[in-house]
Design an enzyme around this catalytic site. Structure first.
Site, short mmCIF file in Angstrom:
data_model
loop_
_atom_site.label_atom_id
_atom_site.label_comp_id
_atom_site.label_asym_id
_atom_site.label_seq_id
_atom_site.Cartn_x
_atom_site.Cartn_y
_atom_site.Cartn_z
N HIS A 1 0.86 -1.18 0.00
CA HIS A 1 0.00 0.00 0.00
C HIS A 1 0.89 1.23 0.00
CE1 HIS A 1 -3.95 -1.82 1.77
NE2 HIS A 1 -3.33 -2.69 0.99
N GLU B 1 0.91 3.89 1.78
CA GLU B 1 1.35 4.33 3.11
C GLU B 1 2.52 3.50 3.62
OE1 GLU B 1 -1.76 3.56 2.08
OE2 GLU B 1 -3.25 4.32 3.49
N CYS C 1 -6.10 2.15 5.98
CA CYS C 1 -6.81 0.92 6.38
C CYS C 1 -6.20 0.41 7.69
CB CYS C 1 -6.68 -0.13 5.28
SG CYS C 1 -5.01 -0.83 5.15
#
Length: 157
Positions: free
Chosen positions: A60, A62, A90
């Site tokens: 992801h 991030e 998330c």
């Protein structure tokens, strides 16, 4: 806290860069999420989703941005860092924020299905955890949401 409450133009400029990363992701067939990490207002790392390209479910934006920031700074604790991301983190990404002890998370679009910094869960301020993170939400939210909406509409067409 919303971007209107901060009055911080640094977040707006950083979101420009995160949106640019999201565009790169979308053009590559990835879910268009982009992230940058700031320290003292300067970008020290940037990333976009790379799950399809790498076959890595943890790739992801991030997580990749935090890994790159830690490497660039030579430390795993990112107390003075600000993670700016186009979509609310998330649970996995919020866990990475907690593990890195990130000082601030700034996000654009809320994720009502999996958001873990305020929408569905709130890892950032859970008193059971040993680190809390300041969260600024809604920075350029319409633009951040639109890039995702357009991507998924194109996929369905």
């Amino acid at each position: 806290m919303t971007s209107r409450e901060t009055g911080d133009q640094t977040f707006d400029r950083a979101m420009d860069e995160a949106l640019a990363e999201a565009v790169i992701a979308g053009e590559a067939g990835e879910v268009p999420v982009g992230a940058v990490v700031l320290v003292d207002g300067e970008i020290v790392a940037r990333a976009h989703n790379e799950r399809e390209a790498t076959g890595d479910p943890t790739a992801h934006a991030e997580v990749l941005a935090l890994r790159r920031a830690a490497r660039a700074l030579g430390q795993r604790r990112l107390h003075d860092a600000t993670l700016v991301v186009t979509l609310e983190p998330c649970p996995m990404c919020a866990g990475a924020v907690w593990a890195a002890q990130v000082g601030t998370v700034v996000f654009g679009a809320a994720d009502l299905k999996a958001g873990a910094t305020g929408s569905l869960y709130n890892f950032a301020v859970d008193p059971r955890l040993n680190h809390n993170t300041r969260v600024v939400h809604g920075v350029r939210a319409p633009e951040c949401a639109e890039i995702l909406t357009r991507f998924f509409a194109d996929r369905r067409a």
